[in-house]
Design an enzyme around this catalytic site. Structure first.
Site, PDB file in Angstrom:
ATOM      1  N   ASP A  47       5.593   0.832  -2.372  1.00 45.24           N
ATOM      2  CA  ASP A  47       4.988   0.470  -3.666  1.00 45.24           C
ATOM      3  C   ASP A  47       3.987   1.529  -4.094  1.00 45.24           C
ATOM      4  OD1 ASP A  47       6.201  -1.858  -4.242  1.00 45.24           O
ATOM      5  OD2 ASP A  47       4.491  -3.154  -3.797  1.00 45.24           O
ATOM      6  N   LYS A  69       6.167  -0.410  -8.990  1.00 41.04           N
ATOM      7  CA  LYS A  69       6.504  -1.428  -9.992  1.00 41.04           C
ATOM      8  C   LYS A  69       5.316  -1.754 -10.886  1.00 41.04           C
ATOM      9  CE  LYS A  69       9.253  -4.720  -8.871  1.00 41.04           C
ATOM     10  NZ  LYS A  69       8.398  -5.436  -9.793  1.00 41.04           N
ATOM     11  N   MET A 181      -5.331  -8.097 -11.531  1.00 37.70           N
ATOM     12  CA  MET A 181      -4.529  -7.844 -12.734  1.00 37.70           C
ATOM     13  C   MET A 181      -5.230  -8.297 -14.010  1.00 37.70           C
ATOM     14  SD  MET A 181      -0.786  -8.810 -11.162  1.00 37.70           S
ATOM     15  CE  MET A 181      -1.333  -9.896  -9.849  1.00 37.70           C
TER      16      MET A 181
HETATM   17  N1  SAH Z   1      -0.787  -7.285  -2.743  1.00 36.07           N
HETATM   18  C1  SAH Z   1      -1.922  -6.628  -3.374  1.00 36.07           C
HETATM   19  C2  SAH Z   1      -2.082  -7.067  -4.830  1.00 36.07           C
HETATM   20  C3  SAH Z   1      -0.964  -6.606  -5.723  1.00 36.07           C
HETATM   21  S1  SAH Z   1      -1.153  -7.182  -7.366  1.00 36.07           S
HETATM   22  C4  SAH Z   1      -3.176  -6.897  -2.554  1.00 36.07           C
HETATM   23  O1  SAH Z   1      -3.146  -7.757  -1.679  1.00 36.07           O
HETATM   24  O2  SAH Z   1      -4.187  -6.236  -2.763  1.00 36.07           O
HETATM   25  C5  SAH Z   1      -1.791  -5.736  -8.165  1.00 36.07           C
HETATM   26  C6  SAH Z   1      -3.257  -5.886  -8.465  1.00 36.07           C
HETATM   27  O3  SAH Z   1      -3.992  -5.801  -7.255  1.00 36.07           O
HETATM   28  C7  SAH Z   1      -3.835  -4.791  -9.331  1.00 36.07           C
HETATM   29  O4  SAH Z   1      -3.618  -5.057 -10.707  1.00 36.07           O
HETATM   30  C8  SAH Z   1      -5.291  -4.872  -8.982  1.00 36.07           C
HETATM   31  O5  SAH Z   1      -5.914  -5.967  -9.632  1.00 36.07           O
HETATM   32  C9  SAH Z   1      -5.223  -5.198  -7.509  1.00 36.07           C
HETATM   33  N2  SAH Z   1      -5.322  -4.011  -6.656  1.00 36.07           N
HETATM   34  C10 SAH Z   1      -4.441  -3.597  -5.736  1.00 36.07           C
HETATM   35  N3  SAH Z   1      -4.897  -2.524  -5.066  1.00 36.07           N
HETATM   36  C11 SAH Z   1      -6.106  -2.257  -5.586  1.00 36.07           C
HETATM   37  C12 SAH Z   1      -7.115  -1.295  -5.307  1.00 36.07           C
HETATM   38  N4  SAH Z   1      -6.980  -0.372  -4.353  1.00 36.07           N
HETATM   39  N5  SAH Z   1      -8.241  -1.348  -6.032  1.00 36.07           N
HETATM   40  C13 SAH Z   1      -8.443  -2.273  -6.975  1.00 36.07           C
HETATM   41  N6  SAH Z   1      -7.538  -3.218  -7.266  1.00 36.07           N
HETATM   42  C14 SAH Z   1      -6.390  -3.210  -6.582  1.00 36.07           C
END
Ligand code: SAH
Length: 269
Positions: A47, A69, A181
């Site tokens: 991803d 994605k 998000m």
């Molecule tokens: N599975 C991931 C979340 C995926 S959904 C997790 O557990 O972190 C995607 C959202 O996750 C993004 O829109 C943002 O809000 C957040 N996100 C993921 N990685 C991030 C990062 N390094 N810094 C800030 N927000 C992050």
């Protein structure tokens, strides 16, 4: 007890899929188990929220396929990714589906594991540190600070069916709200939160690229949230935290600013 990693990957003839949580970006936040599993896998489907340094950990010869994605960007359709995992596994390969954060937190792990197991493909997962909780360590932000927050909840502002969390209930909950998000329409979202009963003076933090070298953040109040995001050019991927606990953030370089002025964003420090 024998490790499940050793138990389940011994047969070269039988492919399988691992959904691996790669954490929020900092390679050092990868778990030891994730590292071990990743190094067993011959194919990685990666991803775009996965920290790029993590790709360097692949064994030589690993096939790395980027299947980002992100909303609004060119992305690989989910169905194609599922078929790709299936096809490699059926050819006897050990496949890693490498996801940012934790695969089960807004990461579709539930549906992907169900899809694979329905087709007779063995699929397992490895936990990762989810971005929303990594904010705590990144900013020294005590999400469940005693006497301030009764707990913490992880929510998304963006759902496929357009439904929303019960913001009114959350406004009364006394929980720290960790929102994923939420960056596509911050002005509308902040307005919704105000209408739901969150106080205009409620502290909020926005943290972009949590744990990465490019991490930036702002701490302000809900009434100034949208203006601060705009003034500082903060953008996705970012986490928004609402709650009194934000006032107690104490990592070096973290300053709580209620005033609406554009303040310089601090780096990871
Ligand atoms: N599975 C991931 C979340 C995926 S959904 C997790 O557990 O972190 C995607 C959202 O996750 C993004 O829109 C943002 O809000 C957040 N996100 C993921 N990685 C991030 C990062 N390094 N810094 C800030 N927000 C992050």
């Amino acid at each position: 007890m024998k490790s499940s990693i050793e138990d389940t990957t011994t047969s070269p003839a039988k492919g399988r899929v691992w959904l691996v949580g790669a954490g929020p970006g900092d390679v050092e936040l990868l778990t030891l188990k994730a590292l071990r599993v990743l190094r067993l896998c011959e194919v990685w489907l990666v991803d775009d929220l996965v920290g790029r340094d993590i790709l360097e950990l692949a064994r030589p010869g690993t096939r790395i396929i980027e299947v980002g994605k992100r909303g609004g960007c060119t992305s690989t359709p989910q169905e194609f990714i599922l078929r790709l995992m299936e096809s490699h596994a059926r050819q006897g390969r050990t496949v890693a589906r490498v996801k940012g954060g934790d695969p089960y937190i807004f990461g579709r792990a539930g549906e992907e594991i169900a899809w694979l197991t329905e087709r007779g493909i063995e699929a397992q997962s490895v936990s990762g540190i989810t971005a929303g909780l990594a904010v705590a360590g990144a900013l020294g932000l005590p999400l469940t600070h005693r006497g301030v927050a009764r707990g913490v909840t992880l929510v998304t502002a963006h759902t496929a069916d357009g439904t929303q969390p019960d913001w009114q209930a959350l406004a009364r909950s006394g929980l720290s709200i960790v929102c994923y998000m939420g960056m596509s329409k911050p002005r509308a979202l902040a307005q919704q939160w105000l209408e739901a009963g969150f106080a205009p003076t409620l502290p909020v933090a926005v943290v972009q690229h949590v744990s990465c070298a490019t991490q930036r953040h702002a701490c302000t109040t809900l009434e100034h949230l949208a203006a601060t995001i705009e003034a500082q050019g903060l953008a996705s991927p970012a986490i928004i935290v609402l709650g009194e606990a934000v006032r107690h953030a104490q990592a070096q370089g973290v300053a709580f600013q209620a005033a609406p002025q554009a303040m310089p964003c601090a780096g990871r420090g």
